[in-house]
Design an enzyme around this catalytic site. Sequence first.
Site, short mmCIF file in Angstrom:
data_model
loop_
_atom_site.label_atom_id
_atom_site.label_comp_id
_atom_site.label_asym_id
_atom_site.label_seq_id
_atom_site.Cartn_x
_atom_site.Cartn_y
_atom_site.Cartn_z
N HIS A 10 0.82 -1.21 0.00
CA HIS A 10 0.00 0.00 0.00
C HIS A 10 0.86 1.26 0.00
O HIS A 10 2.03 1.24 0.36
CB HIS A 10 -0.95 0.01 1.20
CG HIS A 10 -0.25 0.05 2.52
ND1 HIS A 10 0.31 1.20 3.04
CD2 HIS A 10 0.00 -0.92 3.42
CE1 HIS A 10 0.86 0.95 4.21
NE2 HIS A 10 0.69 -0.34 4.46
N GLU A 80 -2.13 -7.18 7.96
CA GLU A 80 -0.75 -7.05 8.41
C GLU A 80 -0.51 -7.91 9.65
O GLU A 80 -1.44 -8.23 10.40
CB GLU A 80 -0.43 -5.57 8.71
CG GLU A 80 0.99 -5.29 9.20
CD GLU A 80 2.09 -5.72 8.24
OE1 GLU A 80 2.24 -6.93 8.00
OE2 GLU A 80 2.82 -4.84 7.76
#
Length: 186
Positions: A10, A80
């Site tokens: 990202h 994550e």
Amino acid sequence: MAESAFLARHGATEWSVAGRHTSRTDLPLLPEGEEVARGLAARLAGVAFAEVLTSPLQRARRTAELAGYPDAEVSDDLREWGYGDYEGRTTAEIREQVPGWTVWTHPSPGGESAAAVTARCDRVVARIRVATGPVLVVAHGHVLRALAARWLGLPATDGRLFRLDTATLCELGHERETPVLLRWNS
């Protein structure tokens, strides 16, 4: 066997710029993070992806959207690595209490184990391997590094060997039947 899997981290967030560990905190992209995420579209043009997968967190979903994949499939396996009590803290701050700490070598109180991350990454790798063409995966720094390690048959903790900057692309593939890194952090 899929030709390859493209991994996209990202774009930048307030915490990624500050070096603060960000797992479950759902931060938006910074304007500059959005700009570089848009730049991924041109870099991915011409690749016909069989599947596009993204983490459920907005920084990854927005990166996928800006890269031209607003309908990317959300996968919890791409969240994550869970930092637990270390969420929002920098490595330097953590090392004041735990010298030499890294997510790769030390536990994170209240966080996720390397075994749990391995299990998630193995499910993603299995999915990539049965895809009918290239797969795009949009997610986060530590989980993508662990995913690359698992692709290569290494322990997830060997992801420590692969630096990964925001809004970069990587490509996993094969040399004959051997899983390899075709491109990293580009």
